[in-house]
Design a protein around this motif. Structure first.
Motif, short mmCIF file in Angstrom:
data_model
loop_
_atom_site.label_atom_id
_atom_site.label_comp_id
_atom_site.label_asym_id
_atom_site.label_seq_id
_atom_site.Cartn_x
_atom_site.Cartn_y
_atom_site.Cartn_z
N ILE A 146 1.59 6.14 -0.49
CA ILE A 146 0.92 6.78 0.64
C ILE A 146 -0.59 6.82 0.44
O ILE A 146 -1.36 6.46 1.32
CB ILE A 146 1.47 8.20 0.88
CG1 ILE A 146 2.91 8.13 1.40
CG2 ILE A 146 0.59 8.96 1.87
CD1 ILE A 146 3.56 9.48 1.60
N GLN A 147 -1.01 7.25 -0.74
CA GLN A 147 -2.43 7.44 -1.00
C GLN A 147 -3.02 6.21 -1.66
O GLN A 147 -2.86 5.99 -2.86
CB GLN A 147 -2.65 8.68 -1.88
CG GLN A 147 -2.31 9.99 -1.17
CD GLN A 147 -2.59 11.19 -2.03
OE1 GLN A 147 -2.03 11.31 -3.12
NE2 GLN A 147 -3.43 12.08 -1.56
N MET A 148 -3.72 5.39 -0.85
CA MET A 148 -4.41 4.22 -1.35
C MET A 148 -5.83 4.24 -0.80
O MET A 148 -6.07 4.81 0.27
CB MET A 148 -3.70 2.93 -0.92
CG MET A 148 -2.32 2.75 -1.53
SD MET A 148 -1.61 1.11 -1.19
CE MET A 148 -1.39 1.21 0.60
N PRO A 149 -6.79 3.63 -1.48
CA PRO A 149 -8.17 3.64 -0.99
C PRO A 149 -8.35 2.86 0.30
O PRO A 149 -7.66 1.88 0.55
CB PRO A 149 -8.96 2.99 -2.14
CG PRO A 149 -7.94 2.19 -2.89
CD PRO A 149 -6.66 2.94 -2.77
N ARG A 150 -9.28 3.32 1.13
CA ARG A 150 -9.68 2.69 2.38
C ARG A 150 -8.59 2.76 3.46
O ARG A 150 -8.80 3.33 4.51
CB ARG A 150 -10.11 1.21 2.18
CG ARG A 150 -11.23 1.01 1.20
CD ARG A 150 -12.52 1.67 1.66
NE ARG A 150 -13.06 1.09 2.86
CZ ARG A 150 -13.87 0.03 2.88
NH1 ARG A 150 -14.23 -0.55 1.73
NH2 ARG A 150 -14.35 -0.45 4.01
N ASP A 201 1.14 -0.76 -4.03
CA ASP A 201 0.59 0.41 -4.73
C ASP A 201 -0.72 -0.02 -5.39
O ASP A 201 -0.80 -1.11 -5.95
CB ASP A 201 1.59 0.92 -5.78
CG ASP A 201 1.28 2.34 -6.25
OD1 ASP A 201 2.22 3.16 -6.31
OD2 ASP A 201 0.11 2.64 -6.56
N ASP A 202 -1.72 0.83 -5.33
CA ASP A 202 -3.01 0.47 -5.93
C ASP A 202 -3.03 0.70 -7.44
O ASP A 202 -3.99 0.32 -8.10
CB ASP A 202 -4.15 1.24 -5.26
CG ASP A 202 -4.04 2.74 -5.46
OD1 ASP A 202 -5.01 3.37 -5.91
OD2 ASP A 202 -2.97 3.30 -5.16
N GLU A 203 -1.98 1.30 -7.98
CA GLU A 203 -1.91 1.55 -9.42
C GLU A 203 -1.03 0.49 -10.09
O GLU A 203 0.19 0.45 -9.87
CB GLU A 203 -1.34 2.93 -9.70
CG GLU A 203 -2.17 4.06 -9.10
CD GLU A 203 -1.52 5.42 -9.28
OE1 GLU A 203 -2.06 6.40 -8.74
OE2 GLU A 203 -0.48 5.50 -9.95
#
Length: 236
Positions: A55-59, A8-10
Motif C-alpha cells: 500500500i505504502q510506496m513512494p510517489r 513492493d518498493d522494499e
C-alpha cells in the motif's frame, strides 16, 4: 498455474514473499516490481491473475495504482501492508485479501486457498480516489510521473497512447477510457481527450472544430463532441 506479480518498493520484502510463494507448486511468479510505474507496464504486458501489492510506496501508492487499472481486466489484488489490524479492516471489505507484514506463512496459505477457489476478477475500484493526481508515463528508458494538471491533451494512434504537456509528449500504458473516467480530461474526439483548463480557443470548422491549447497545440474536435465542449464554457 496461477500467474503472480509482486509489487513492493522494499527488495527484502519482495524476496521474502517470493520465497514463501515458491513453496506453492501452482503459483508462477512472473515478475517483481519496485514501484507503481514498473507495475503498470508489467501488468499490461504480463497480465497476471494475481498481484501482491504494497500500500505504502513512494510517489504512487498501491491504492492509486489500482485506480489506474481497467476494472474489466483487474487481476485479483492482495494488499500487503504494515498497517495495524484496525486500519486493515477498512480494506477488508473491498480487496480480495490482505496480509500484514511480516507475512505469516499460515495466513499466506489461507489467502492462496481463497485465490484458488475464486475464478473471477475482483471489483475493488471503490478503494481508489475518484480522480488521479498523476499519470505513469515513459519515454525511451525513462519512467516519468506526470501531474495531471500539466496535461494538455491525450491521444491514441497506432503507436499507442500519448500524453502531451506544454513541454513534451510521452507514452503511457493507461487507456483513454480509464483516463476519461479518472481524470478531469474530457473527450473531444474518438482518439483524443483534452484538459478544459488548457483550452485557449475553439475554432469552428465544417468537420467539427479544433481546439487551440495555451501552448499553441491543435487538437481535433469531432462534431459529436463539439456542442458539449462549447457548453462547458457557456457557448451555445
Amino acid at each position: 498455474m496461477i500467474t503472480c506479480l509482486i509489487i513492493d518498493d522494499e527488495p527484502f520484502a519482495r524476496d521474502e514473499l517470493a520465497a514463501q510463494l515458491a513453496e506453492a507448486d501452482d503459483i508462477d511468479i512472473v515478475g517483481q516490481c519496485s514501484n507503481a510505474i514498473e507495475a503498470m507496464q508489467a501488468i499490461s504486458k504480463l497480465k497476471p491473475q494475481l498481484i501482491f501489492l504494497d500500500i505504502q510506496m513512494p510517489r504512487i501508492t498501491g491504492m492509486e495504482l489500482i485506480a489506474m487499472l481497467d476494472p474489466a481486466t483487474m487481476p485479483r489484488v492482495v494488499f500487503v501492508t504494515a498497517y495495524d489490524q484496525f486500519a486493515v479492516q477498512a480494506f477488508d471489505r473491498h480487496a480480495f485479501d490482505y496480509l500484514l507484514k511480516p507475512v505469516d506463512e499460515q495466513r499466506l496459505q489461507r489467502t492462496l486457498e481463497k485465490v484458488r477457489r475464486d475464478l473471477h476478477p475482483q471489483a475493488i475500484g471503490d478503494l481508489a480516489p475518484s480522480l488521479l493526481e498523476h499519470l505513469p508515463c515513459y519515454t525511451g528508458q525513462r519512467l516519468k510521473v506526470v501531474p495531471v494538471q500539466e496535461v494538455e491533451y491525450v491521444f491514441s494512434d497506432l503507436g499507442g497512447v500519448h500524453v502531451a504537456t506544454a513541454k513534451e509528449k510521452v507514452h503511457t500504458h493507461m487507456t483513454l477510457k480509464v483516463m476519461e473516467e479518472k481524470t478531469p480530461l474530457i473527450r473531444c474526439h474518438r482518439q483524443y481527450l483534452v484538459a478544459p483548463a488548457a483550452i485557449a480557443e475553439i475554432e469552428l470548422l465544417d468537420t467539427g472544430g479544433e481546439v487551440i491549447t495555451r501552448s499553441g497545440a491543435k487538437v481535433p474536435v469531432s462534431r459529436r463532441y463539439l456542442k458539449p465542449l462549447k457548453q462547458i464554457f457557456g457557448f451555445h
